[in-house]
Design an enzyme around this catalytic site. Structure first.
Site, mmCIF file in Angstrom:
data_model
loop_
_atom_site.group_PDB
_atom_site.id
_atom_site.type_symbol
_atom_site.label_atom_id
_atom_site.label_comp_id
_atom_site.label_asym_id
_atom_site.label_seq_id
_atom_site.Cartn_x
_atom_site.Cartn_y
_atom_site.Cartn_z
ATOM 1 C CG HIS A 48 -1.650 1.262 1.442
ATOM 2 N ND1 HIS A 48 -2.478 1.895 0.543
ATOM 3 C CD2 HIS A 48 -1.586 2.089 2.519
ATOM 4 C CE1 HIS A 48 -2.894 3.036 1.056
ATOM 5 N NE2 HIS A 48 -2.358 3.177 2.251
ATOM 6 C CG HIS A 72 0.889 6.936 4.232
ATOM 7 N ND1 HIS A 72 1.286 6.143 3.190
ATOM 8 C CD2 HIS A 72 -0.384 6.558 4.529
ATOM 9 C CE1 HIS A 72 0.297 5.335 2.858
ATOM 10 N NE2 HIS A 72 -0.727 5.564 3.656
ATOM 11 C CD GLU A 76 -3.363 6.676 12.121
ATOM 12 O OE1 GLU A 76 -4.481 6.956 12.530
ATOM 13 O OE2 GLU A 76 -2.976 6.895 10.953
ATOM 14 C CG ASP A 77 -1.770 1.618 10.785
ATOM 15 O OD1 ASP A 77 -2.478 2.163 11.648
ATOM 16 O OD2 ASP A 77 -2.025 1.633 9.574
ATOM 17 C CG ASP A 138 -3.641 6.990 2.181
ATOM 18 O OD1 ASP A 138 -3.385 5.778 2.050
ATOM 19 O OD2 ASP A 138 -4.190 7.468 3.198
ATOM 20 C CG ASP A 259 -21.796 16.320 -23.118
ATOM 21 O OD1 ASP A 259 -22.692 15.530 -22.779
ATOM 22 O OD2 ASP A 259 -21.571 17.384 -22.521
HETATM 23 MN MN MN Z 1 -2.662 4.602 3.927
#
Ligand code: MN
Length: 744
Positions: A48, A72, A76-77, A138, A259
């Site tokens: 990811h 990123h 947090e994880d 993300d 269109d």
């Molecule tokens: Mn993420």
């Protein structure tokens, strides 16, 4: 599956002197920290962040952004903290990761309107726009893999994406992400429509593949014969934008819009001797096309001369006769230069040179960039975006009305209208001459008297359209009208009108408020205000003095509260729809006939919570009531005006209401409708009533004069006061209806 080697190879191809070792280090760091974690798809988690960083590469990122994209989700994880990240990669990466972490907490929940989150998001965004670009990548990858997520979560995430991320991508002009996200969300948020459109689109694509290549080759051949060397491709509208267009037009078939696809002509970017863009060639090609095929007059859009606020530039035209026999509909053609094409795909990112940032806020960094760049006109749209951002922040408050207005301003499409001097004003869709006048200057707004659009006078509430030239005629001693509040679209016009009236003589406002409230009371068959305004004695949970009651009237006069809000607050529903109007539609037994309504109370809107009725004031059904949480955590229901309740602790109070307006209770009401007779009016009227799901019990006409007719007995069965109120306003809007009143 994307490998780290492919990723590094792509970085290599970017013409930047990135420290590849540091980027590889960040990848290893993240892979290590996420070791053992899996995505819902079952793939290792590191796939990811790698995907996010890979996607980011198209947006000319700086090195810290790439590193932050890889890291990123680490803080947090995983076990690693922001401090660890700072130790390994420096404070700038830490700040980016922290910004992303903050944003990931921004979730729309059912009990919290998405718009509130949007607000928070903007605040974070202004801190560093680089965070937003990473976050969009993300979300993009998360949306692409949403199929692996539990179904009940899918819809929430997709809705949130549509509400928050799509408008931001659009505002930043990043069409590539905007349209990807829209299409990915569509199937989860509106599965039925998605299937419907998808099915049709499949057929359409099958058929169109035959003639599309013919269209392309006809156009290429023609332009080559005219001496232009261009590249032509075709672009399908996304299924989501087709859906939106169909809804806007009230149609349901893809065939109804012409269109669905557009031919796109991209020309090389030409720079003049001064270094500025020279777009003459673009207009020449357009002219050549128009001389061969007839353009539809109202479909030509010059977004080169007047770019969209998000910076989008292109020429759009629709011509007739280009298609082969099997496709004879008008065809949309878009013309742009290479540069415009890049800008449209990557939006704001195509202008950024991140290295020039000092890690400061996006704003100062933008300003700095603008100062350094010679080609100011290119960046004009970006400046206006920064200005808008700045304004948003300074206006941000917890004011619910402001947030509501923000929603209107951000989510609607924008229009661009011109002053007689050719200055472009960017307004929300549906904006009126009054909005325009206030956008020029408060004083012009306040003194606005008449408006001309393309030279002809229009009503002040006319809807403006893109490209119109609007001229405002002012009156020396002119002043705004309360009525304007009912149609202006921009928050700023609304606020300026209100401020004007706030500053005015309060006696006049009170008088106007009293008249408005009286009018409303009359409409619903209630006696008008007495000299003490006693119906306002208990209002907003408090007992009001006479001067406080006047203050309420003043607020009505100022347009801050509506008469209907006041009426609903002071009269129990029972009183608005009196009990003798109540009929039981479900008769259980003879015994239950007497007991008309159970004494049931909703606590904070919830049913079936145990409540006791206070013995001090003995509330009866229909009384205004309030709840009190006792020490033993049960709820006692008092009358709102109960002395004991009013001297109780404030933070133990809780909102309660009568629950008897249940589905099987209907109310019979009598309306008197005055109307000017015309053919079909009665049919229109009964149609409106039955569309509202309301049953007509009796109807009889009485002719008062030769032209006007009164419906004396117009007896309806409604479920609730809200339903009745809605219906009455709908009836009022039918042509030739003079007045609607409810009588007891
Ligand atoms: Mn993420």
């Amino acid at each position: 599956m994307l490998t780290v080697d492919q990723f590094l190879k792509k970085i290599d191809k970017l013409d930047e002197d990135f420290d590849q070792k540091r980027i590889k280090l960040a990848y290893d760091y993240a892979a290590n920290a996420h070791e053992g974690q899996k995505r819902y798809s079952g793939e290792p988690y590191i796939t990811h962040p790698l995907q996010v960083a890979y996607r980011l590469l198209d947006f000319s990122p700086d090195e810290d952004m790439i590193v932050a994209a890889l890291l990123h989700d680490v803080s947090e994880d995983t076990e690693k903290t922001l401090d660890d990240i700072e130790d390994a990669f420096g404070p700038s990466v830490r700040n980016l990761v922290r910004g992303l972490e903050k944003l990931s907490k921004v979730r729309s929940r059912i009990d919290e309107p998405a718009i509130e989150n949007l607000r928070k998001m903007f605040v974070s965004m202004a801190a560093d726009i680089r965070v937003i670009l990473i976050k969009l990548c993300d979300r993009w990858h998360n949306m692409e893999t949403l199929g692996h997520v539990r179904p009940e979560k899918q819809k929430r995430i997709a809705k949130e994406t549509l509400d928050i991320y799509v408008p931001i991508a659009s505002r930043l002009g990043i069409y590539r992400i905007k349209s990807e996200l829209e299409d990915l969300c569509f199937q989860y948020v509106y599965p039925d429509y998605y299937d419907h459109i998808h099915e049709q689109l499949k057929d359409f694509t099958k058929q169109s593949s035959k003639f599309l290549s013919k269209l392309e080759s006809t156009l290429t051949k023609f332009l080559t014969s005219e001496g232009y060397n261009v590249s032509i491709s075709s672009r399908m509208k996304t299924s989501y934008s087709i859906y939106r267009k169909l809804r806007r037009k009230g149609k349901s078939n893809v065939d109804d819009i012409f269109d669905v696809f557009a031919l796109r002509i991209v020309l090389p970017t030409v720079l003049g001797s001064s270094g500025a863009e020279d777009n003459g060639e673009l207009y020449k090609v357009l002219g050549v096309i128009h001389s061969k095929w007839t353009p539809l007059a109202n479909r030509f859009k010059d977004y080169v001369a007047v770019p969209k606020p998000n910076g989008y530039r292109s020429l759009h035209t629709t011509v007739i006769g280009l298609g082969p026999k099997e496709y004879n509909k008008p065809v949309e053609i878009q013309l742009r230069t290479e540069k415009m094409h890049q800008e449209a795909e990557f939006g704001v990112a195509s202008h950024l040179v991140y290295k020039e940032t000092g890690g400061n806020s996006a704003k100062s960094w933008f300003m700095e960039k603008i100062a350094r760049r010679p080609k100011k006109q290119v960046l004009e749209s970006q400046i206006s975006w920064v200005k808008a951002l700045d304004q948003l922040q300074s206006e941000i408050s917890n004011n619910a009305e402001f947030i509501e207005n923000l929603q209107v301003d951000l989510f609607n499409d924008r229009i661009f209208v011109l002053t007689p001097d050719g200055e472009v004003k960017d307004l929300p869709f549906g904006a009126t001459p009054i909005d325009f006048a206030y956008a020029i200057h408060t004083d012009i707004g306040n003194r606005c008297h008449m408006a001309k659009v393309n030279g002809s006078v229009v009503p002040l509430d006319a809807e403006l359209r893109s490209g119109q030239v609007v001229e405002i005629l002012t009156k020396k001693k002119g002043e705004p009208n309360q009525y304007w509040l009912s149609f202006v679209k921009t928050a700023s016009a609304k606020n300026k009108i209100k401020n004007y009236f706030k500053g005015k003589d309060s006696e006049k406002n009170t008088r106007e408020g009293r008249d408005l409230l009286n009018k409303y009371l009359e409409r619903i068959g209630k006696p008008v205000l007495d000299s003490d305004y006693s119906i306002l004695k208990f209002f907003g949970g408090n007992r009001l003095t006479v001067s406080e009651r006047e203050k309420v009237l003043e607020e009505i006069g100022l347009g801050m509260i509506l008469p209907s809000q006041v009426v609903k607050a002071v009269f129990p529903l029972e009183d608005l729809l009196t009990s003798n109007q109540q009929i039981k539609t479900v008769r259980k037994s003879k015994k239950s006939k007497k007991k008309v309504i159970p004494k049931e109370v909703l606590v904070d809107g919830l049913k079936d919570l145990p409540v006791k009725f206070a013995s001090c004031c003995k509330p009866r059904i229909g009384d205004p009531i309030d709840g009190f949480i006792t020490r033993g955590n049960s709820i006692t229901v008092h009358k709102s005006n109960c002395k004991i309740f009013n001297s109780s602790e404030k933070d133990r109070r809780i909102g309660v209401s009568w629950a008897h307006m249940s589905a099987n209770t209907k109310y019979r009401v009598n309306l008197v409708v005055e109307l000017e007779d015309r053919i079909g009016l009665l049919r229109d009227l009964t149609m409106v009533v039955s569309n509202a799901g309301v049953n007509i019990v009796d109807i009889s006409l009485q002719r008062s004069t030769s032209e006007t007719v009164k419906l004396r007995h117009f007896i309806l069965e409604v479920d609730s006061y809200e339903q009745l109120e809605n219906l009455m306003s709908k009836i009022e809007r039918i042509d030739n209806i003079i007045s609607v009143k409810k009588i007891d």
